[in-house]
Design a protein around this motif. Structure first.
Motif, PDB file in Angstrom:
ATOM      1  N   TYR A 135       0.863  -1.188   0.000  1.00 20.50           N
ATOM      2  CA  TYR A 135       0.000   0.000   0.000  1.00 20.50           C
ATOM      3  C   TYR A 135       0.895   1.232   0.000  1.00 20.50           C
ATOM      4  CZ  TYR A 135      -3.835   3.150   1.224  1.00 20.50           C
ATOM      5  OH  TYR A 135      -4.765   4.163   1.208  1.00 20.50           O
ATOM      6  N   LEU A 136       0.847   2.001  -1.094  1.00 19.82           N
ATOM      7  CA  LEU A 136       1.729   3.159  -1.252  1.00 19.82           C
ATOM      8  C   LEU A 136       1.061   4.447  -0.762  1.00 19.82           C
ATOM      9  CD1 LEU A 136       3.198   2.393  -4.785  1.00 19.82           C
ATOM     10  CD2 LEU A 136       4.181   1.865  -2.563  1.00 19.82           C
ATOM     11  N   HIS A 137       1.872   5.292  -0.093  1.00 15.83           N
ATOM     12  CA  HIS A 137       1.371   6.562   0.443  1.00 15.83           C
ATOM     13  C   HIS A 137       2.429   7.645   0.212  1.00 15.83           C
ATOM     14  CE1 HIS A 137      -0.738   9.341   3.167  1.00 15.83           C
ATOM     15  NE2 HIS A 137       0.476   9.668   3.594  1.00 15.83           N
ATOM     16  N   ARG A 138       2.008   8.794  -0.309  1.00 12.18           N
ATOM     17  CA  ARG A 138       2.923   9.917  -0.536  1.00 12.18           C
ATOM     18  C   ARG A 138       3.328  10.545   0.795  1.00 12.18           C
ATOM     19  NH1 ARG A 138      -1.208  11.425  -4.651  1.00 12.18           N
ATOM     20  NH2 ARG A 138      -2.176  12.485  -2.891  1.00 12.18           N
ATOM     21  N   ILE A 139       4.606  10.597   1.083  1.00 13.19           N
ATOM     22  CA  ILE A 139       5.072  11.247   2.299  1.00 13.19           C
ATOM     23  C   ILE A 139       4.987  12.768   2.155  1.00 13.19           C
ATOM     24  CG2 ILE A 139       7.521  11.498   1.712  1.00 13.19           C
ATOM     25  CD1 ILE A 139       5.997  10.306   5.092  1.00 13.19           C
ATOM     26  N   THR A 140       4.777  13.241   0.933  1.00 10.34           N
ATOM     27  CA  THR A 140       4.653  14.680   0.690  1.00 10.34           C
ATOM     28  C   THR A 140       3.330  15.250   1.175  1.00 10.34           C
ATOM     29  OG1 THR A 140       3.900  14.124  -1.547  1.00 10.34           O
ATOM     30  CG2 THR A 140       6.211  14.737  -1.296  1.00 10.34           C
ATOM     31  N   ASP A 141       2.329  14.403   1.398  1.00 13.63           N
ATOM     32  CA  ASP A 141       1.030  14.881   1.868  1.00 13.63           C
ATOM     33  C   ASP A 141       1.171  15.381   3.304  1.00 13.63           C
ATOM     34  OD1 ASP A 141       0.090  14.087  -0.545  1.00 13.63           O
ATOM     35  OD2 ASP A 141      -1.007  12.345   0.188  1.00 13.63           O
ATOM     36  N   ARG A 143      -1.115  16.364   5.200  1.00 16.10           N
ATOM     37  CA  ARG A 143      -2.233  15.906   6.013  1.00 16.10           C
ATOM     38  C   ARG A 143      -2.978  14.823   5.241  1.00 16.10           C
ATOM     39  NH1 ARG A 143      -7.076  18.212   4.340  1.00 16.10           N
ATOM     40  NH2 ARG A 143      -8.028  17.796   6.366  1.00 16.10           N
ATOM     41  N   VAL A 144      -3.620  13.942   5.957  1.00 17.11           N
ATOM     42  CA  VAL A 144      -4.414  12.899   5.310  1.00 17.11           C
ATOM     43  C   VAL A 144      -5.824  13.432   5.150  1.00 17.11           C
ATOM     44  CG1 VAL A 144      -5.232  10.526   5.430  1.00 17.11           C
ATOM     45  CG2 VAL A 144      -2.977  11.104   6.332  1.00 17.11           C
ATOM     46  N   GLY A 145      -6.123  13.940   3.956  1.00 20.73           N
ATOM     47  CA  GLY A 145      -7.408  14.570   3.702  1.00 20.73           C
ATOM     48  C   GLY A 145      -8.527  13.566   3.504  1.00 20.73           C
ATOM     49  N   GLY A 146      -9.676  14.076   3.038  1.00 19.00           N
ATOM     50  CA  GLY A 146     -10.863  13.240   2.887  1.00 19.00           C
ATOM     51  C   GLY A 146     -10.658  12.054   1.978  1.00 19.00           C
ATOM     52  N   SER A 147     -10.057  12.288   0.804  1.00 17.32           N
ATOM     53  CA  SER A 147      -9.871  11.199  -0.160  1.00 17.32           C
ATOM     54  C   SER A 147      -8.923  10.140   0.376  1.00 17.32           C
ATOM     55  CB  SER A 147      -9.336  11.757  -1.482  1.00 17.32           C
ATOM     56  OG  SER A 147     -10.290  12.603  -2.099  1.00 17.32           O
ATOM     57  N   ALA A 148      -7.809  10.585   0.975  1.00 15.17           N
ATOM     58  CA  ALA A 148      -6.829   9.632   1.500  1.00 15.17           C
ATOM     59  C   ALA A 148      -7.418   8.832   2.652  1.00 15.17           C
ATOM     60  CB  ALA A 148      -5.575  10.375   1.955  1.00 15.17           C
ATOM     61  N   ALA A 149      -8.151   9.511   3.552  1.00 12.50           N
ATOM     62  CA  ALA A 149      -8.768   8.817   4.691  1.00 12.50           C
ATOM     63  C   ALA A 149      -9.810   7.817   4.209  1.00 12.50           C
ATOM     64  CB  ALA A 149      -9.400   9.836   5.633  1.00 12.50           C
ATOM     65  N   LYS A 150     -10.623   8.227   3.239  1.00 10.96           N
ATOM     66  CA  LYS A 150     -11.652   7.336   2.683  1.00 10.96           C
ATOM     67  C   LYS A 150     -10.999   6.128   2.013  1.00 10.96           C
ATOM     68  CE  LYS A 150     -13.289   8.356  -1.249  1.00 10.96           C
ATOM     69  NZ  LYS A 150     -13.951   9.024  -2.380  1.00 10.96           N
ATOM     70  N   ASN A 151      -9.936   6.361   1.247  1.00 16.74           N
ATOM     71  CA  ASN A 151      -9.229   5.292   0.565  1.00 16.74           C
ATOM     72  C   ASN A 151      -8.713   4.271   1.573  1.00 16.74           C
ATOM     73  OD1 ASN A 151      -8.044   4.895  -2.403  1.00 16.74           O
ATOM     74  ND2 ASN A 151      -6.513   4.181  -0.960  1.00 16.74           N
ATOM     75  N   LEU A 152      -8.173   4.761   2.676  1.00 16.37           N
ATOM     76  CA  LEU A 152      -7.615   3.881   3.700  1.00 16.37           C
ATOM     77  C   LEU A 152      -8.709   3.092   4.422  1.00 16.37           C
ATOM     78  CD1 LEU A 152      -4.953   3.038   5.002  1.00 16.37           C
ATOM     79  CD2 LEU A 152      -5.250   4.897   6.656  1.00 16.37           C
ATOM     80  N   ILE A 153      -9.848   3.746   4.695  1.00 12.84           N
ATOM     81  CA  ILE A 153     -10.961   3.063   5.374  1.00 12.84           C
ATOM     82  C   ILE A 153     -11.483   1.906   4.525  1.00 12.84           C
ATOM     83  CG2 ILE A 153     -13.370   3.326   6.107  1.00 12.84           C
ATOM     84  CD1 ILE A 153     -12.627   6.186   6.993  1.00 12.84           C
ATOM     85  N   ILE A 154     -11.726   2.173   3.235  1.00 15.97           N
ATOM     86  CA  ILE A 154     -12.221   1.121   2.344  1.00 15.97           C
ATOM     87  C   ILE A 154     -11.202   0.002   2.232  1.00 15.97           C
ATOM     88  CG2 ILE A 154     -12.984   0.591   0.000  1.00 15.97           C
ATOM     89  CD1 ILE A 154     -13.992   3.454  -0.224  1.00 15.97           C
ATOM     90  N   PHE A 155      -9.940   0.382   2.165  1.00 13.63           N
ATOM     91  CA  PHE A 155      -8.856  -0.603   2.084  1.00 13.63           C
ATOM     92  C   PHE A 155      -8.873  -1.543   3.289  1.00 13.63           C
ATOM     93  CE2 PHE A 155      -4.365  -1.537   3.248  1.00 13.63           C
ATOM     94  CZ  PHE A 155      -4.062  -2.404   2.213  1.00 13.63           C
ATOM     95  N   LYS A 156      -9.011  -0.979   4.493  1.00 12.31           N
ATOM     96  CA  LYS A 156      -9.043  -1.795   5.709  1.00 12.31           C
ATOM     97  C   LYS A 156     -10.234  -2.749   5.703  1.00 12.31           C
ATOM     98  CE  LYS A 156      -6.867   1.613   8.814  1.00 12.31           C
ATOM     99  NZ  LYS A 156      -7.131   2.507   9.975  1.00 12.31           N
ATOM    100  N   LYS A 157     -11.396  -2.251   5.305  1.00 15.59           N
ATOM    101  CA  LYS A 157     -12.599  -3.077   5.316  1.00 15.59           C
ATOM    102  C   LYS A 157     -12.544  -4.153   4.244  1.00 15.59           C
ATOM    103  CE  LYS A 157     -15.562   0.443   7.392  1.00 15.59           C
ATOM    104  NZ  LYS A 157     -15.743  -0.307   8.655  1.00 15.59           N
TER     105      LYS A 157
END
Length: 411
Positions: A135-141, A143-157
């Motif tokens: 699972y790749l994540h940009r260290i340049t972000d 903050r973890v905004g809405g899209s990133a948080a949503k992406n991670l939630i769906i990924f976990k589920k």
């Protein structure tokens, strides 16, 4: 770095009374059917999925290890569909599965989830298990905004807690931040329960993709050394008869659709009020503008309805939808090829006609030039003849003059 923990299968209660159908576990002769030129994958093969948001570097990561990967150069999603890329690490074959993120620029979360679920379902039925997920994540972000948080939630589920142990979270774009900033953000992500803390507690590992092919290869070597296979939660849920919307990942997407549907209703009510006001005030310019907004809003509402219907699909329906989509894409590709061939034929014909016209013009020009040269030569000969004639007449006249003067003319 800690080792992998947890079982390689999920111990969850099925959503319905049915159980996982017999015969869906690995069989020696089973393989994932070839789709649109994808390589054949068998149960004994090592399969690693690459996930993350658009721009995190999924295609770039795969391109380090596989020659047939396509790297995107813009914020538009490069990976619009799932694709399989063969690679070879330390003399061993591995298949990397490139997946779209749940922030795709062209397709909704329901469509993306449907594609991912369909591939996982077909893999499951073919007896193919995932060896790991990167699972790749940009260290340049910052903050973890809405899209990133949503992406991670769906990924976990989509994984389920028992699937956390197969995950390697790899941070990318370290060359775009200072070491201090990158380390601070990495630490915050590790310690926050909304982000990676739960995954780490379940056995996920944190790596840095900061050295091109070297760090990418190390990650794959690590996953392959564990020799683990995992069944994801969504695979078990759908094998037990759940529809896409009944899965935990599907319920998360459906929740977002309901929120979007409520927002659309509010927007539509406000738009109607504005339309009534524009009609009452006979403001034609505003009315036309509002008509355009209403058309766009209506189109968005249709998409939401379509996504809700898509979430009602079970495993077989997803496969049917995917087959229909592939058939439609191939038909469209065939049509594009025909149109391209027609265009190229027309272009070649036009080019040939232009070349013929050019050759004719050149030939006509050369002919006219030759005719002009011939005419010029003829005129020159006439002039020379006249000069000779004039010289002769002048000489005769001179002789006659001398004779008339009584002179002696020597001939």
């Amino acid at each position: 770095m800690t080792g992998w923990r947890g079982s390689d299968t999920l111990d969850v209660k099925p959503p319905q009374t049915s159980t996982v159908p017999d015969g869906v576990m690995p069989a020696p002769d089973r393989k994932l059917p070839d789709e649109a030129g994808a390589p054949l994958v068998r149960p004994e093969d090592t399969v690693i999925a690459v996930m993350g948001m658009t721009g995190a570097g999924k295609s770039t990561f795969i391109s380090y290890l596989s020659k047939n990967a396509v790297v995107g150069d813009s914020l538009m999603s490069c990976t619009s569909k799932i694709s399989i890329h063969p690679a070879r690490i330390n003399g061993k074959d591995v298949f990397l599965v490139d997946t779209p993120g749940f922030d795709d620029t062209n397709r909704s979360d329901a469509v993306v989830l449907g594609d991912v679920a369909d591939w996982l379902n077909r893999s499951f039925k073919a007896g193919i298990k995932i060896s790991g997920i990167i699972y790749l994540h940009r260290i340049t972000d910052n903050r973890v905004g809405g899209s990133a948080a949503k992406n991670l939630i769906i990924f976990k589920k989509l994984l389920g807690q028992a699937g956390y142990s197969c995950v390697v979270i790899a941070t990318t774009h370290w060359d775009a931040v200072s070491p201090e900033v990158g380390e601070r953000r990495e630490r915050e992500l590790k310690e926050n329960t909304r982000f990676w803390k739960e995954l780490i507690a379940g056995g996920s590992q944190i790596w840095r993709q900061d050295n091109g092919i070297a760090s990418a290869s190390k990650m794959l070597e690590y996953i392959m050394s564990k020799q683990k296979r995992v069944t994801l939660k969504i695979q078990v849920e759908m094998a037990n008869g759940a529809t896409l919307g009944d899965t935990e990942a599907g319920r998360e997407v459906n929740s977002d659709l309901k929120k979007l549907e409520e927002k659309h209703k509010r927007d539509l009510e406000a738009l109607r009020a504005d339309m009534e006001k524009a009609l009452k005030e006979r403001d034609d310019e505003s009315r036309l503008l509002l008509e355009e907004v209403r058309a766009e809003l209506t189109a968005e509402m249709r998409k939401v309805e379509s996504d809700k219907v898509r979430l009602q699909a079970d495993m077989e329906k997803l496969r049917t939808q995917r087959a229909e989509e592939i058939a439609r894409e191939r038909e469209e590709a065939s049509q594009r090829n025909l149109e391209h061939h027609k265009h190229m034929t027309e272009e070649m014909t036009m080019r040939h006609d232009r070349e013929l016209a050019h050759q004719k013009a050149m030939a006509d020009g050369q002919l006219k030039l030759q005719i002009q040269l011939n005419e010029n030569k003829h005129q020159e000969e006439l002039i020379k003849a006249r000069l000779r004639e004039q010289n002769s007449e002048a000489r005769i006249a001179e002789l006659e003059r001398k004779v008339n003067e009584g002179g002696c003319v020597i001939m």
